[in-house]
Each structure stands twice: as C-alpha cells, then as structure tokens.
Design an enzyme around this catalytic site. Structure first.
Site, PDB file in Angstrom:
ATOM      1  N   LYS A  98       4.193  -6.809   3.924  1.00 30.34           N
ATOM      2  CA  LYS A  98       3.933  -5.375   3.899  1.00 30.34           C
ATOM      3  C   LYS A  98       3.307  -4.812   4.887  1.00 30.34           C
ATOM      4  O   LYS A  98       3.042  -5.217   5.945  1.00 30.34           O
ATOM      5  CB  LYS A  98       2.728  -5.195   2.625  1.00 30.34           C
ATOM      6  CG  LYS A  98       1.072  -5.576   2.914  1.00 30.34           C
ATOM      7  CD  LYS A  98       0.516  -4.594   3.753  1.00 30.34           C
ATOM      8  CE  LYS A  98       0.635  -3.358   3.360  1.00 30.34           C
ATOM      9  NZ  LYS A  98      -0.079  -2.217   4.404  1.00 30.34           N
ATOM     10  N   THR A 110       2.897  -6.127  11.487  1.00 30.27           N
ATOM     11  CA  THR A 110       3.278  -6.051  10.309  1.00 30.27           C
ATOM     12  C   THR A 110       2.208  -5.772   9.368  1.00 30.27           C
ATOM     13  O   THR A 110       2.543  -5.512   8.085  1.00 30.27           O
ATOM     14  CB  THR A 110       3.906  -7.450   9.865  1.00 30.27           C
ATOM     15  OG1 THR A 110       4.270  -7.516   8.747  1.00 30.27           O
ATOM     16  CG2 THR A 110       2.897  -8.487   9.921  1.00 30.27           C
ATOM     17  N   THR A 128       0.831  -1.331  -0.095  1.00 34.96           N
ATOM     18  CA  THR A 128      -0.088  -0.061  -0.050  1.00 34.96           C
ATOM     19  C   THR A 128       0.753   1.183  -0.199  1.00 34.96           C
ATOM     20  O   THR A 128       1.323   1.750  -1.001  1.00 34.96           O
ATOM     21  CB  THR A 128      -1.022   0.027   1.259  1.00 34.96           C
ATOM     22  OG1 THR A 128      -0.256  -0.316   2.455  1.00 34.96           O
ATOM     23  CG2 THR A 128      -1.996  -0.978   1.046  1.00 34.96           C
TER      24      THR A 128
END
Length: 253
Positions: free
Chosen positions: A170, A181, A144
């Site tokens: 990510k 995370t 993102t």
C-alpha cells in the site's frame, strides 16, 4: 493470487479510526518460516518500525505480523513504543506466542495515540478469519489513501516443484527512495537458506520500491517484509548464483 503454504491471513473491522471498514490484518506464519525486512531510513521512524527491528534482531522466530490502518503510531514517543509493544503482547496472548515473535505495522494519521484497546478487541475476529487465500482481503485492509488495492502473484518451477510468490503493498503518498512504499508484504513457499533472506529483501526493495518517487517524502513507517515459509518440495536454495536462485529472485522481483 496464489495462496502460500504455511501462511494464513485474517482481516477484521476494528473501528481503529472509522467504522465499517477493514482496518486490522494478521499474517500467521507456521513455525520455521524465515523472515527479513527493510525499513524507512527516515531518522524520525515510527514506533512500530523500532519494535520490528528489535524483534527481528532477537532471533526468536517470527510467527505473526499485525497491521493496522487509520493510525500510524508515529511521533508518539515513549507512549507509542509502549503501545506498539502492547499490540504484540495482545497478539501473542491470542496465539500462545512470545511478544518478540510478533511484528507490528501501523499506517495512517500521525501524532495520535494508537488505540490498542480497539486492536485487542478486534484480534479474535481477525484470527478467526485467517485463511491462506485471503491476500485480496489483506490488500484492501492495509489501504489508507490508496484508491485501489495492490497485489501480485506468480509461480515458478524450482527443482521440479511449483513455487508460489504472492505479495501486497500500500502507498499513495510520502513515497520516495530509501524504502519507498509505506507497507509491503511478499511471501513465498520456497525453501531458502535464512542467511540469504536479508540480502534478498534489500535487493528486491532496491530493484522495485526504491526506484519510485511520487512526492519526495520518505515516510516514517516504510516497511517491506519478505517471508519464506520453507514448505515447497525442493532442495533449499543456498546461493543466489544458482539457476534456481536466479529463477526465484526473478519471480519475486
């Protein structure tokens, strides 16, 4: 990034929030894979987290995971739950599975309705794209606000067989211990007693992601999944106290 036997990954551009970007990922698991996960401890957890917990507790055997970026499906109430379930149903229809065999993951903007129709429309392309070697594509597609994709791979000898471990994650903000995370997926072709999987997922998170703090915020969508496809040619690991168990855990950590 080593491919993992028994697992294929496909990526598509579904236009979930922006055009011309990879934003839909499917992980396809062969029958018999063992799956465990840990999730956010935020009391305000997002709809996909709630659905994942329910499906993992159902015990039907997870055969697919679907990840979308651009929309977190968080703060969306009963409608968000319905849309997360509808996503699982759409994947199940494409693959001939039960909806309870699918885990949904979402990340992105909160408090907006998940565009299930765009996900559904993008699924055929994502499934057609599925290959064992597509870890790098997945690392890019689950981003993102990350500035770089994040992935990891290693190999270790277990019982005379070469065992592979590959993962991607990510997260650039809303990172704090208690599953720190956003999203992480770690897979191995090792043969592991399914009863060992949940303690493994918890220990791996505690030894890595839960030691990271960036901004003091715990996300509503934090999810870390560990998959063992059981495809490597070695005797099953039945204890983490064994030499093989310790070697595999070290490679995964």
């Amino acid at each position: 990034l080593h491919p993992i036997a028994g697992l294929r990954i496909g990526v598509a551009e579904a236009g979930i929030r922006k055009a011309n970007r990879k934003d839909l990922t499917v992980f396809l698991l062969d029958e018999g894979a063992a799956v465990a996960a840990v999730f956010t401890q935020n009391r305000f957890c997002a709809a996909p987290v709630q659905v994942c917990r329910t499906h993992l507790e159902g015990g039907q055997g997870i055969r697919a995971m679907v990840v979308n970026t651009g929309n977190a499906n968080a703060g969306t109430g009963a409608d968000g739950l319905q849309r997360a379930r509808a996503t699982c149903e759409a994947v199940a229809r494409q693959l001939g599975l039960q909806a309870a065999q699918v885990l949904p993951f979402s990340t992105g903007v909160i408090m907006e309705p998940l565009p299930v129709e765009r996900i559904t429309a993008g699924l055929p392309a994502a499934i057609a794209d599925a290959q064992a070697a597509h870890w790098a594509r997945a690392a890019e597609a689950i981003m993102t606000t990350d500035t770089l994709p994040k992935a990891f791979s290693a190999q270790v000898q277990i019982g005379g067989a070469t065992v592979s471990v590959t993962g991607t994650a990510k997260g650039a903000g809303m990172i704090r211990p208690n599953m720190a995370t956003m999203l992480g997926f770690l897979a191995t072709d090792a043969c592991i007693d399914p009863a060992l999987m949940q303690p493994l997922a918890r220990e791996l998170a505690d030894r890595s992601f839960n030691r990271i703090t960036i901004d003091g915020d715990t996300s509503t969508n934090d999810s870390f999944v560990v998959v063992a496809t059981q495809r490597a040619a070695h005797a099953p690991i039945t204890s983490w106290d064994s030499a093989d168990g310790q070697a595999l855990k070290a490679a995964m950590a």
